[in-house]
Design a protein around this motif. Structure first.
Motif, mmCIF file in Angstrom:
data_model
loop_
_atom_site.group_PDB
_atom_site.id
_atom_site.type_symbol
_atom_site.label_atom_id
_atom_site.label_comp_id
_atom_site.label_asym_id
_atom_site.label_seq_id
_atom_site.Cartn_x
_atom_site.Cartn_y
_atom_site.Cartn_z
ATOM 1 N N TYR A 107 -0.002 -1.568 -0.172
ATOM 2 C CA TYR A 107 -0.172 0.487 0.338
ATOM 3 C C TYR A 107 1.255 1.451 -0.093
ATOM 4 N N LEU A 108 0.976 2.284 -0.832
ATOM 5 C CA LEU A 108 0.841 3.366 -0.857
ATOM 6 C C LEU A 108 -0.033 4.516 -0.581
ATOM 7 N N THR A 109 0.274 5.594 0.334
ATOM 8 C CA THR A 109 -0.903 6.154 0.395
ATOM 9 C C THR A 109 -0.186 7.998 0.149
ATOM 10 N N PRO A 132 -1.374 0.862 6.964
ATOM 11 C CA PRO A 132 -0.393 -0.039 6.503
ATOM 12 C C PRO A 132 0.234 0.527 5.483
ATOM 13 N N GLY A 133 1.011 0.421 5.409
ATOM 14 C CA GLY A 133 2.493 0.735 3.907
ATOM 15 C C GLY A 133 3.563 2.459 3.890
ATOM 16 N N GLN A 134 3.368 2.730 2.542
ATOM 17 C CA GLN A 134 4.418 3.218 2.888
ATOM 18 C C GLN A 134 3.765 5.163 1.889
ATOM 19 N N LEU A 135 4.618 6.412 2.374
ATOM 20 C CA LEU A 135 4.151 7.614 1.902
ATOM 21 C C LEU A 135 4.342 8.254 0.219
ATOM 22 N N ILE A 154 7.904 7.135 0.547
ATOM 23 C CA ILE A 154 8.905 7.187 1.872
ATOM 24 C C ILE A 154 8.252 6.311 2.323
ATOM 25 N N ASP A 155 9.466 5.688 3.551
ATOM 26 C CA ASP A 155 9.084 4.963 4.893
ATOM 27 C C ASP A 155 9.032 5.375 6.337
#
Length: 531
Positions: A107-109, A132-135, A154-155
């Motif tokens: 998942y990417l936000t 849940p996940g990364q930006l 971005i983690d």
């Protein structure tokens, strides 16, 4: 594993004109799906009721540039897109209602579109794990406007970033050294305690309870916790400190909670009180065990609700403060005896730290001697130091059984001050040390177990209730016994010190048994005194 992007439709940046002109400018939601090295398998597109047409257009354009991407529409309405609370609540509801499958999907936000408030909320929800996940951050191309632009993943797991992790570690070490007053201490349990206290000071607003004998440094530690929190932007107000043992009668209520004019004889004006003065700051209540039950009840409510009633007032007052409490008493014992509220104790001992006496961390004597000398030199304006022989003699005495350090670091501070003052030419000689050793021995021999010190020593093991039933003479004897046992590694060693004359007349000695009998009269064990 499929890649799923979650994004808010950009009502301004994704709307770039009608017809083919819309392709002339960078559109973040569309360009997100144009990168060859970033395949979006599914896009969860969030928008309100007024943006259905734009959402349809963006969906059609994504189908042209990335036929592999499935676009799923979600209606999320923000009554006020600039109201943080409502925007966060709406996005939280979406996150809780969405069926995430992290073992199958990545998942990417996307935090480029939407209002600044929405972007902040998406960041916070991702950081908290609700998303849940990364930006995913996107931006237009720097030189070629026809290109799909740039992106960065971005983690938020900061441990993955070596530079940030090392910076955090450095700040933690600096904070720990600061709490120790810059002294490089050697006692391992004390160092571990301070390391944890540094984290708690920065991360928690909950009350902190500092226990330990008189002179162990409770007030100084509370001061440093306050200054550390102030440096890190955790506090705005001031440090307000009071020794509760100095408060008596009506003055206790008035000093802590304030009073109204005319509340009692002599109340000629309103008084804010210490709790009010500590608003947005830190309140340090030393010797909190000396408060009466009524004051304890009001303090408990002030801690939990941030509200209290000033003495003589019909209206509540409020104060948002952090509490540090200090005590040299066994509050658990006082609670069992009914002189300290158990509910207040439960509220203030979430983080409890016991400062050891100087005798219990005698390996820190030398760095503390250096610290006291440096402090004196700074105040006096000239350098003071030991010569080699004098330093060795003073440290040897300080570590010996003859040095009780009854007042702990207060004794050490006074001792260094005396020697530094008498040092001709800024050099402490063997003669100055000899005089100081004699002074300390006399002081500890004549007053080390008398008065308040003896009572405090006995109370530490028997509690105030049983101690108050003992004659002063018996308190002195038991205090001496406790002190010798605490400074001995075994009952046999304690017995040799206690019965140094009478044991010579015996053919066989059972010193351990004699010590055990003396302790047993008071229901004590040698092992209990070593805890």
């Amino acid at each position: 594993m499929k890649t799923v992007a979650i994004s808010i439709l950009g009502t301004t940046m994704d709307r770039r004109g009608k017809g083919d002109k819309r392709w002339d400018k960078w559109r973040p939601t569309v360009s997100m799906c144009q990168h060859e090295d970033l395949l979006i398998d599914r896009l969860e597109l969030l928008f309100d009721n007024h943006s259905q047409g734009l959402a349809n257009q963006v969906t059609e354009d994504i189908a042209l540039v990335s036929p592999e991407t499935e676009v799923v529409h979600h209606k999320v309405n923000f009554p006020d897109p600039w109201d943080f609370e409502t925007v966060y609540s709406q996005l939280l509801d979406f996150a809780r209602g969405y069926q995430f499958r992290p073992n199958r999907e990545r998942y990417l936000t996307h935090i480029t579109t939407g209002s600044h408030v929405a972007q902040i909320c998406l960041y916070l929800l991702t950081e908290a794990g609700y998303l849940p996940g990364q930006l995913l951050q996107t931006s237009p191309a720097r030189h070629n406007s026809d290109a799909p632009g740039q992106y960065q993943v971005i983690d938020l797991d900061l441990s993955r970033y070596d530079q940030i992790a090392s910076r955090f570690q450095k700040e933690h070490q600096e904070g720990t050294v600061y709490l120790k007053g810059g002294i490089q201490t050697n006692n391992a349990p004390f160092n571990r305690m301070i390391e944890q206290l540094e984290k708690v000071s920065i991360r928690s607003n909950a009350p902190i309870l500092i226990t330990g004998p008189t002179g162990a440094g409770k007030t100084q530690l509370a001061q440093r916790v306050y200054e550390l929190r102030k440096q890190r932007g955790k506090l705005e107000g001031r440090l307000v400190a009071i020794n509760c043992a100095t408060l008596k009668g009506e003055n206790t209520m008035s000093a802590l909670f304030g009073h109204k004019k005319g509340a009692f004889t002599g109340a000629t004006a309103d008084r804010a009180g210490l709790l009010k003065e500590a608003h947005k700051g830190l309140l340090f209540l030393d010797e909190i065990g000396e408060l009466g039950l009524d004051e304890q009840a009001m303090l408990l409510r002030a801690i939990e609700d941030k509200r209290f009633i000033p003495f003589g007032s019909d209206h509540e007052a409020s104060s948002d403060f952090q509490l540090i409490a200090g005590t040299n008493k066994d509050l658990a014992q006082k609670a069992r005896e009914g002189s300290f509220r158990a509910d207040l104790l439960a509220r203030i001992d979430l983080w409890t730290y016991e400062l050891p006496s100087l005798r219990d961390r005698i390996e820190d004597l030398e760095p503390n001697v250096d610290y006291e000398l440096e402090s004196f030199s700074n105040k006096a304006g000239h350098l003071v130091s030991f010569n080699k022989a004098a330093r060795e003699k003073y440290l040897a005495f300080g570590r010996s059984a003859d040095a009780t350090w009854a007042a702990n670091f207060r004794d050490l501070n006074a001792s260094i001050t005396r020697m530094a003052t008498l040092a001709d030419g800024g050099r402490i000689t063997v003669e100055v040390v000899d005089e100081e050793i004699s002074r300390l021995k006399y002081k500890w021999h004549t007053s080390g177990h008398s008065g308040e010190h003896a009572r405090s020593a006995v109370e530490s093991v028997l509690g105030s209730g049983r101690t108050s039933e003992m004659d002063y003479y018996d308190q002195l004897k038991l205090a001496a016994l406790i002190d010798v046992c605490r400074r001995s590694s075994s009952m046999a060693e304690a017995g040799r010190k206690l019965f140094n004359v009478s044991r010579q007349a015996k053919k066989s000695n059972n010193d351990s048994h004699r010590v055990k009998q003396l302790l047993g009269k008071h229901g004590l064990r040698f092992e209990d005194l070593k805890c």
